[in-house]
Design an enzyme around this catalytic site. Sequence first.
Site, PDB file in Angstrom:
ATOM      1  N   LYS A 188       0.865  -1.182   0.000  1.00 55.08           N
ATOM      2  CA  LYS A 188       0.000   0.000   0.000  1.00 55.08           C
ATOM      3  C   LYS A 188       0.895   1.222   0.000  1.00 55.08           C
ATOM      4  O   LYS A 188       1.833   1.324   0.788  1.00 55.08           O
ATOM      5  CB  LYS A 188      -0.866  -0.014   1.281  1.00 55.08           C
ATOM      6  CG  LYS A 188      -1.784   1.174   1.412  1.00 55.08           C
ATOM      7  CD  LYS A 188      -3.164   0.857   0.887  1.00 55.08           C
ATOM      8  CE  LYS A 188      -3.977   2.092   0.587  1.00 55.08           C
ATOM      9  NZ  LYS A 188      -3.774   2.675  -0.761  1.00 55.08           N
ATOM     10  N   GLN A 236       7.261   3.850   3.835  1.00 50.77           N
ATOM     11  CA  GLN A 236       5.840   3.507   3.882  1.00 50.77           C
ATOM     12  C   GLN A 236       5.612   2.234   4.693  1.00 50.77           C
ATOM     13  O   GLN A 236       4.593   2.092   5.374  1.00 50.77           O
ATOM     14  CB  GLN A 236       5.331   3.321   2.446  1.00 50.77           C
ATOM     15  CG  GLN A 236       3.829   3.277   2.317  1.00 50.77           C
ATOM     16  CD  GLN A 236       3.197   4.674   2.264  1.00 50.77           C
ATOM     17  OE1 GLN A 236       3.711   5.559   1.599  1.00 50.77           O
ATOM     18  NE2 GLN A 236       2.092   4.853   2.945  1.00 50.77           N
ATOM     19  N   LYS A 274       5.233   1.810  -3.220  1.00 51.78           N
ATOM     20  CA  LYS A 274       5.161   3.165  -3.779  1.00 51.78           C
ATOM     21  C   LYS A 274       5.365   3.049  -5.283  1.00 51.78           C
ATOM     22  O   LYS A 274       6.016   2.115  -5.755  1.00 51.78           O
ATOM     23  CB  LYS A 274       6.265   4.046  -3.178  1.00 51.78           C
ATOM     24  CG  LYS A 274       6.008   5.524  -3.286  1.00 51.78           C
ATOM     25  CD  LYS A 274       5.121   6.046  -2.179  1.00 51.78           C
ATOM     26  CE  LYS A 274       4.709   7.484  -2.433  1.00 51.78           C
ATOM     27  NZ  LYS A 274       3.965   8.052  -1.296  1.00 51.78           N
ATOM     28  N   GLY A 331      -2.962   8.200  -4.218  1.00 49.04           N
ATOM     29  CA  GLY A 331      -2.358   9.394  -4.806  1.00 49.04           C
ATOM     30  C   GLY A 331      -1.105   9.816  -4.055  1.00 49.04           C
ATOM     31  O   GLY A 331      -0.781   9.294  -3.000  1.00 49.04           O
ATOM     32  N   ASP A 332      -0.398  10.764  -4.617  1.00 48.28           N
ATOM     33  CA  ASP A 332       0.758  11.402  -3.982  1.00 48.28           C
ATOM     34  C   ASP A 332       1.004  12.677  -4.790  1.00 48.28           C
ATOM     35  O   ASP A 332       0.077  13.158  -5.470  1.00 48.28           O
ATOM     36  CB  ASP A 332       1.977  10.459  -3.995  1.00 48.28           C
ATOM     37  CG  ASP A 332       3.130  10.965  -3.136  1.00 48.28           C
ATOM     38  OD1 ASP A 332       2.991  10.988  -1.903  1.00 48.28           O
ATOM     39  OD2 ASP A 332       4.171  11.369  -3.693  1.00 48.28           O
ATOM     40  N   THR A 339      -4.449  13.475   5.343  1.00 58.89           N
ATOM     41  CA  THR A 339      -3.009  13.631   5.629  1.00 58.89           C
ATOM     42  C   THR A 339      -2.731  14.957   6.327  1.00 58.89           C
ATOM     43  O   THR A 339      -2.039  15.005   7.357  1.00 58.89           O
ATOM     44  CB  THR A 339      -2.185  13.525   4.329  1.00 58.89           C
ATOM     45  OG1 THR A 339      -2.565  12.333   3.649  1.00 58.89           O
ATOM     46  CG2 THR A 339      -0.706  13.500   4.627  1.00 58.89           C
ATOM     47  N   ASN A 361      -2.413  19.213  -1.729  1.00 58.67           N
ATOM     48  CA  ASN A 361      -3.394  18.537  -0.889  1.00 58.67           C
ATOM     49  C   ASN A 361      -3.019  18.600   0.597  1.00 58.67           C
ATOM     50  O   ASN A 361      -3.829  18.989   1.440  1.00 58.67           O
ATOM     51  CB  ASN A 361      -3.517  17.076  -1.368  1.00 58.67           C
ATOM     52  CG  ASN A 361      -4.385  16.261  -0.456  1.00 58.67           C
ATOM     53  OD1 ASN A 361      -3.938  15.777   0.576  1.00 58.67           O
ATOM     54  ND2 ASN A 361      -5.649  16.122  -0.795  1.00 58.67           N
ATOM     55  N   SER A 363      -6.915   5.691   4.033  1.00 60.84           N
ATOM     56  CA  SER A 363      -6.921   4.798   2.869  1.00 60.84           C
ATOM     57  C   SER A 363      -7.226   3.364   3.309  1.00 60.84           C
ATOM     58  O   SER A 363      -7.945   2.625   2.634  1.00 60.84           O
ATOM     59  CB  SER A 363      -5.560   4.807   2.158  1.00 60.84           C
ATOM     60  OG  SER A 363      -5.492   5.857   1.235  1.00 60.84           O
TER      61      SER A 363
HETATM   62  P1  NDP Z   1       0.527  17.856  -4.265  1.00 58.75           P
HETATM   63  O1  NDP Z   1       0.968  17.494  -5.624  1.00 58.75           O
HETATM   64  O2  NDP Z   1      -0.906  18.081  -3.994  1.00 58.75           O
HETATM   65  O3  NDP Z   1       1.323  19.168  -3.794  1.00 58.75           O
HETATM   66  C1  NDP Z   1       2.720  19.193  -3.755  1.00 58.75           C
HETATM   67  C2  NDP Z   1       3.151  20.608  -3.361  1.00 58.75           C
HETATM   68  O4  NDP Z   1       4.561  20.609  -3.136  1.00 58.75           O
HETATM   69  C3  NDP Z   1       2.886  21.625  -4.437  1.00 58.75           C
HETATM   70  O5  NDP Z   1       2.628  22.863  -3.821  1.00 58.75           O
HETATM   71  C4  NDP Z   1       4.211  21.652  -5.189  1.00 58.75           C
HETATM   72  O6  NDP Z   1       4.462  22.844  -5.888  1.00 58.75           O
HETATM   73  C5  NDP Z   1       5.176  21.514  -4.043  1.00 58.75           C
HETATM   74  N1  NDP Z   1       6.457  20.965  -4.504  1.00 58.75           N
HETATM   75  C6  NDP Z   1       6.657  19.811  -5.191  1.00 58.75           C
HETATM   76  N2  NDP Z   1       7.972  19.654  -5.459  1.00 58.75           N
HETATM   77  C7  NDP Z   1       8.581  20.742  -4.918  1.00 58.75           C
HETATM   78  C8  NDP Z   1       9.934  21.166  -4.867  1.00 58.75           C
HETATM   79  N3  NDP Z   1      10.912  20.432  -5.410  1.00 58.75           N
HETATM   80  N4  NDP Z   1      10.200  22.331  -4.216  1.00 58.75           N
HETATM   81  C9  NDP Z   1       9.213  23.072  -3.655  1.00 58.75           C
HETATM   82  N5  NDP Z   1       7.914  22.707  -3.694  1.00 58.75           N
HETATM   83  C10 NDP Z   1       7.616  21.580  -4.304  1.00 58.75           C
HETATM   84  O7  NDP Z   1       1.136  16.734  -3.300  1.00 58.75           O
HETATM   85  P2  NDP Z   1       0.680  16.326  -1.850  1.00 58.75           P
HETATM   86  O8  NDP Z   1       0.242  17.520  -1.094  1.00 58.75           O
HETATM   87  O9  NDP Z   1      -0.208  15.155  -1.962  1.00 58.75           O
HETATM   88  O10 NDP Z   1       2.067  15.773  -1.230  1.00 58.75           O
HETATM   89  C11 NDP Z   1       2.996  16.619  -0.550  1.00 58.75           C
HETATM   90  C12 NDP Z   1       3.938  15.757   0.298  1.00 58.75           C
HETATM   91  O11 NDP Z   1       3.159  14.992   1.230  1.00 58.75           O
HETATM   92  C13 NDP Z   1       4.777  14.730  -0.467  1.00 58.75           C
HETATM   93  O12 NDP Z   1       6.014  14.564   0.190  1.00 58.75           O
HETATM   94  C14 NDP Z   1       3.958  13.461  -0.324  1.00 58.75           C
HETATM   95  O13 NDP Z   1       4.756  12.297  -0.475  1.00 58.75           O
HETATM   96  C15 NDP Z   1       3.486  13.620   1.106  1.00 58.75           C
HETATM   97  N6  NDP Z   1       2.320  12.803   1.448  1.00 58.75           N
HETATM   98  C16 NDP Z   1       1.141  12.947   0.778  1.00 58.75           C
HETATM   99  C17 NDP Z   1       0.050  12.189   1.135  1.00 58.75           C
HETATM  100  C18 NDP Z   1      -1.287  12.420   0.531  1.00 58.75           C
HETATM  101  O14 NDP Z   1      -2.268  11.871   1.064  1.00 58.75           O
HETATM  102  N7  NDP Z   1      -1.428  13.192  -0.528  1.00 58.75           N
HETATM  103  C19 NDP Z   1       0.156  11.138   2.175  1.00 58.75           C
HETATM  104  C20 NDP Z   1       1.410  11.145   2.899  1.00 58.75           C
HETATM  105  C21 NDP Z   1       2.451  11.934   2.504  1.00 58.75           C
HETATM  106  P3  NDP Z   1       4.245  22.939  -7.498  1.00 58.75           P
HETATM  107  O15 NDP Z   1       2.783  23.211  -7.661  1.00 58.75           O
HETATM  108  O16 NDP Z   1       5.131  24.072  -7.899  1.00 58.75           O
HETATM  109  O17 NDP Z   1       4.695  21.630  -8.073  1.00 58.75           O
END
Ligand code: NDP
Length: 450
Positions: free
Chosen positions: A94, A115, A130, A169-170, A213, A244, A383
Amino acid sequence: MAVSDHVDLATFMAGVKKRNPGQTEFIQAVQEVAQDIYGFIDDKEEYHAAQILRRMAEPDRVISFRVCWEDDNHNIRVQRGYRIQNNNAIGPYKGGIRFHPSVTESVLKFLAFEQTFKNSLTGLPMGGGKGGANFNPRGKSDSEVMRFCQSFMTELYRHIGPDTDVPAGDIGVGGREIGYMFGQYKRITNRWEGVLTGKGQEYGGSQMRPEATGYGAVYFMQNMLKHAGHDVEGKTAVISGSGNVATHAAEKITQLGGKVLTLSDSGGFIHDPDGISQEKIDFVKQLKTVKRGRISEYCDEFKGASFHEGKRPWDVTCDLALPCATQNELNEAEAAALVKNGVQAVSEGANMPTTLEGVKVFHDAKILYGPGKAANAGGVAVSGLEMSQNSERISWNHERLGEMLTELMEGIHEKCVEYGEHDGHVDYVKGANIAGFKKVADAMLAFGVV
Ligand code: NDP
């Protein structure tokens, strides 16, 4: 008789480096876990004899495949897709799917490894995996994203299943992408089954999954503060990201009476000294998920806010910090700036956002520091609940799911305290690593040599 291979930590890590050349993120993640686990298993010969840690640091399976699709100008494009099935000792694999140009085998191996411990900590029966692709959804039309998702699933479907591997998603994979992939899975297999989580609510998704999250990371912070005799109310918070996790973390901080000062994306961060209210958060959600714009546009809408191009927000003075963007987005100097400015607690919404050197700064300063594998486990926990709902063909409402998420985050916090408290201070990294490890390790011991 089995010969024990009780090598020391340095020798163990030298082996990990040798077997995974150039995979810096994966090596970093293993190092962080191994340094805590080594202390815990020092006098537990059975784990050494069975080579448990070495087996955990070797994914069950690394699947890599070509994803071919056609863009709107009829150019043929080729991307690389992956699914890392790290460990299924305690349940089906997962973990999320990430679409981002920075996706490599090393990044996904680190995420699948993390994970495994995170999923174990939730107490639910889920193994660790993943996946993703080096595809950048930014600037692509809906039709292009759909064709890519369909092509990706055309290979992935043969490796997953509701009792085998259940992706979610991620980064770069939200409701739209999950919908396209689920539709393609259903078309190929002619089966409606809970093979993905993060689905739309019309077709089996959990009512709480989008918030889980970000809300969970704030609940974890609230639990850390409460354990130390404090609260979120009245505190200022600096948050990175605007996706997100970040927007929902901002929402929950605001609901609990805190004041959010920043959000960011890969172009820079915005600082709003008046606080990012619910109305402003709703604007950012719309901007990012519908208009697909840049965070800098916030300042055109809300006067008094400033945009800091190419910068990260960690110099802004705050009580609470929540890194919610991506891995290694908070380094040693930035951690030191946060500590110097009086930060009390850090809760990681993102996966491994703080570098190993940054973590050491938090550790030495003895601030409350909740690592991603514990703090952001609320997403995968809900999830897990979505999987249960799909199997049972039932649906829980938002309120009930909110209660379950709160209980799950309390349970994760308690496990971290159980294994990480020493002399009145809780080392949450150690607590999460050991609690997560023990359950998976004991299951692996039960299976013998497999
Ligand atoms: P989203 O795609 O919804 O958002 C990602 C955000 O991070 C965007 O604002 C993006 O900006 C920014 N970002 C991505 N890469 C970079 C970078 N190199 N430098 C600066 N900003 C960056 O993703 P999520 O919110 O889902 O995920 C965010 C984090 O949380 C990740 O590490 C993910 O693995 C972790 N996570 C997410 C879960 C979930 O349920 N969604 C669960 C557990 C962990 P831009 O728009 O410019 O790309």
